[in-house]
Design a protein around this motif. Sequence first.
Motif, mmCIF file in Angstrom:
data_model
loop_
_atom_site.group_PDB
_atom_site.id
_atom_site.type_symbol
_atom_site.label_atom_id
_atom_site.label_comp_id
_atom_site.label_asym_id
_atom_site.label_seq_id
_atom_site.Cartn_x
_atom_site.Cartn_y
_atom_site.Cartn_z
ATOM 1 N N MET A 131 1.117 -1.093 0.023
ATOM 2 C CA MET A 131 0.039 -0.019 -0.052
ATOM 3 C C MET A 131 1.091 1.199 -0.112
ATOM 4 S SD MET A 131 -3.211 1.227 2.721
ATOM 5 C CE MET A 131 -2.122 0.970 4.107
ATOM 6 N N TYR A 132 0.582 2.413 -0.509
ATOM 7 C CA TYR A 132 1.105 3.530 -0.721
ATOM 8 C C TYR A 132 0.072 4.701 -0.170
ATOM 9 C CZ TYR A 132 4.664 1.456 -3.475
ATOM 10 O OH TYR A 132 5.720 0.540 -3.729
ATOM 11 N N ILE A 133 0.765 5.766 0.479
ATOM 12 C CA ILE A 133 0.015 6.842 0.864
ATOM 13 C C ILE A 133 0.703 8.023 0.176
ATOM 14 C CG2 ILE A 133 -0.665 8.265 2.642
ATOM 15 C CD1 ILE A 133 -0.120 5.906 4.544
ATOM 16 N N ALA A 134 -0.250 8.829 -0.429
ATOM 17 C CA ALA A 134 0.062 10.270 -1.048
ATOM 18 C C ALA A 134 -0.700 11.100 0.001
ATOM 19 C CB ALA A 134 -0.162 10.386 -2.357
ATOM 20 N N ALA A 135 0.514 12.130 0.964
ATOM 21 C CA ALA A 135 0.131 12.852 1.692
ATOM 22 C C ALA A 135 0.294 14.263 0.978
ATOM 23 C CB ALA A 135 0.641 12.690 2.970
ATOM 24 N N PHE A 136 -0.758 14.835 0.898
ATOM 25 C CA PHE A 136 -0.734 16.209 0.375
ATOM 26 C C PHE A 136 -1.018 17.277 1.110
ATOM 27 C CE2 PHE A 136 -3.006 19.592 -2.188
ATOM 28 C CZ PHE A 136 -1.881 20.371 -2.547
ATOM 29 N N HIS A 137 0.069 18.233 1.868
ATOM 30 C CA HIS A 137 0.120 19.321 2.745
ATOM 31 C C HIS A 137 -0.174 20.480 2.011
ATOM 32 C CE1 HIS A 137 1.277 16.249 6.035
ATOM 33 N NE2 HIS A 137 1.855 15.656 4.864
ATOM 34 N N TRP A 138 -0.768 21.389 2.615
ATOM 35 C CA TRP A 138 -0.842 22.701 1.822
ATOM 36 C C TRP A 138 -1.264 23.827 2.931
ATOM 37 C CZ3 TRP A 138 -4.873 19.415 1.749
ATOM 38 C CH2 TRP A 138 -6.276 20.010 1.773
ATOM 39 N N LEU A 139 -0.783 24.958 2.425
ATOM 40 C CA LEU A 139 -1.245 26.159 3.018
ATOM 41 C C LEU A 139 -2.166 27.033 2.110
ATOM 42 C CD1 LEU A 139 2.211 27.719 3.560
ATOM 43 C CD2 LEU A 139 0.957 26.296 5.203
ATOM 44 N N GLY B 7 -6.967 26.399 10.820
ATOM 45 C CA GLY B 7 -7.076 26.313 9.271
ATOM 46 C C GLY B 7 -6.031 26.593 8.308
ATOM 47 N N THR B 8 -4.754 27.000 9.004
ATOM 48 C CA THR B 8 -3.640 27.660 8.065
ATOM 49 C C THR B 8 -2.935 26.403 7.493
ATOM 50 O OG1 THR B 8 -2.235 27.909 10.150
ATOM 51 C CG2 THR B 8 -3.600 29.501 9.364
ATOM 52 N N ARG B 9 -2.948 25.212 7.930
ATOM 53 C CA ARG B 9 -2.147 24.087 7.333
ATOM 54 C C ARG B 9 -3.260 22.912 7.342
ATOM 55 N NH1 ARG B 9 3.427 21.677 8.004
ATOM 56 N NH2 ARG B 9 2.964 19.674 7.264
ATOM 57 N N ARG B 10 -3.364 22.476 6.153
ATOM 58 C CA ARG B 10 -4.249 21.122 5.934
ATOM 59 C C ARG B 10 -3.347 20.169 5.247
ATOM 60 N NH1 ARG B 10 -9.375 24.896 3.604
ATOM 61 N NH2 ARG B 10 -9.587 26.196 5.572
ATOM 62 N N CYS B 11 -4.031 18.934 5.121
ATOM 63 C CA CYS B 11 -3.602 17.527 4.748
ATOM 64 C C CYS B 11 -4.544 16.678 4.213
ATOM 65 C CB CYS B 11 -2.321 16.900 5.699
ATOM 66 S SG CYS B 11 -1.975 15.395 5.038
ATOM 67 N N ALA B 12 -4.622 16.146 3.049
ATOM 68 C CA ALA B 12 -5.192 15.202 2.353
ATOM 69 C C ALA B 12 -4.436 13.919 2.133
ATOM 70 C CB ALA B 12 -5.938 15.655 1.307
ATOM 71 N N SER B 13 -4.789 12.649 2.583
ATOM 72 C CA SER B 13 -3.928 11.788 2.699
ATOM 73 C C SER B 13 -4.680 10.435 1.616
ATOM 74 C CB SER B 13 -3.512 10.906 3.645
ATOM 75 O OG SER B 13 -2.581 11.883 4.524
ATOM 76 N N TYR B 14 -4.349 10.228 0.460
ATOM 77 C CA TYR B 14 -4.883 9.063 -0.303
ATOM 78 C C TYR B 14 -4.225 7.959 -0.227
ATOM 79 C CZ TYR B 14 -7.367 13.284 -2.423
ATOM 80 O OH TYR B 14 -8.051 14.309 -2.780
ATOM 81 N N TYR B 15 -4.670 6.837 0.041
ATOM 82 C CA TYR B 15 -4.330 5.397 0.128
ATOM 83 C C TYR B 15 -4.320 4.710 -1.280
ATOM 84 C CZ TYR B 15 -4.289 6.678 4.862
ATOM 85 O OH TYR B 15 -4.257 7.214 6.189
ATOM 86 N N TRP B 16 -3.615 4.096 -1.668
ATOM 87 C CA TRP B 16 -3.393 3.398 -2.890
ATOM 88 C C TRP B 16 -2.855 1.970 -2.753
ATOM 89 C CZ3 TRP B 16 -5.408 6.020 -6.811
ATOM 90 C CH2 TRP B 16 -5.784 7.469 -6.489
ATOM 91 N N ARG B 17 -3.473 0.896 -3.377
ATOM 92 C CA ARG B 17 -3.143 -0.423 -3.525
ATOM 93 C C ARG B 17 -1.510 -0.473 -3.934
ATOM 94 N NH1 ARG B 17 -7.024 -2.886 -1.763
ATOM 95 N NH2 ARG B 17 -9.359 -2.358 -2.507
ATOM 96 N N ASP B 18 -1.156 0.116 -5.042
ATOM 97 C CA ASP B 18 0.032 -0.155 -5.668
ATOM 98 C C ASP B 18 0.324 1.122 -6.298
ATOM 99 O OD1 ASP B 18 -1.177 0.028 -8.551
ATOM 100 O OD2 ASP B 18 -2.256 -1.805 -7.749
ATOM 101 N N LEU B 19 1.751 1.326 -6.625
ATOM 102 C CA LEU B 19 2.207 2.652 -7.236
ATOM 103 C C LEU B 19 1.720 2.740 -8.800
ATOM 104 C CD1 LEU B 19 4.223 4.668 -6.264
ATOM 105 C CD2 LEU B 19 6.252 3.129 -7.037
ATOM 106 N N ASP B 20 1.587 1.761 -9.293
ATOM 107 C CA ASP B 20 0.712 2.094 -10.788
ATOM 108 C C ASP B 20 -0.496 3.028 -10.472
ATOM 109 O OD1 ASP B 20 2.891 0.844 -12.004
ATOM 110 O OD2 ASP B 20 2.027 -0.974 -12.307
ATOM 111 N N SER B 21 -1.330 2.587 -9.823
ATOM 112 C CA SER B 21 -2.518 3.135 -9.356
ATOM 113 C C SER B 21 -2.344 4.633 -8.980
ATOM 114 C CB SER B 21 -3.398 2.468 -8.439
ATOM 115 O OG SER B 21 -3.833 1.445 -8.512
#
Length: 108
Positions: free
Chosen positions: A1-9, A45-59
């Motif tokens: 499993m892979y996680i792409a965590a997108f942190h933003w201001l 609310g000045t810092r946010r994060c969305a984490s997306y979970y994926w079965r594999d790197l190709d996805s």
Amino acid sequence: MYIAAFHWLPAQYDEQFHQLNARIDAVARANPGFIGSESWQNDDGTRRCASYYWRDLDSLQAFATDPAHLEAKREYARWYAGYQIVISEVVRSYGDGRMPHLAAATAG
């Protein structure tokens, strides 16, 4: 499993942002390798994060190269004061099994 965590201001969101954000969410959910997502923000609310979970790197790669996602990457400075993306490979995940999208992804 892979996680792409997108942190933003966050900066100013407009109607185009909301439409594009909805398209990107639909692209992720339509991907067969998408497991789930979650998001948080700090107290003010000045810092946010969305984490997306994926079965594999190709996805994950298919998501990252989707035209809607590429459009957002080109336009990010309109809506974000800054960002950081962290891609992680999960080597172990365990729990009591009551978090459905994660329990199913890590079973076995």
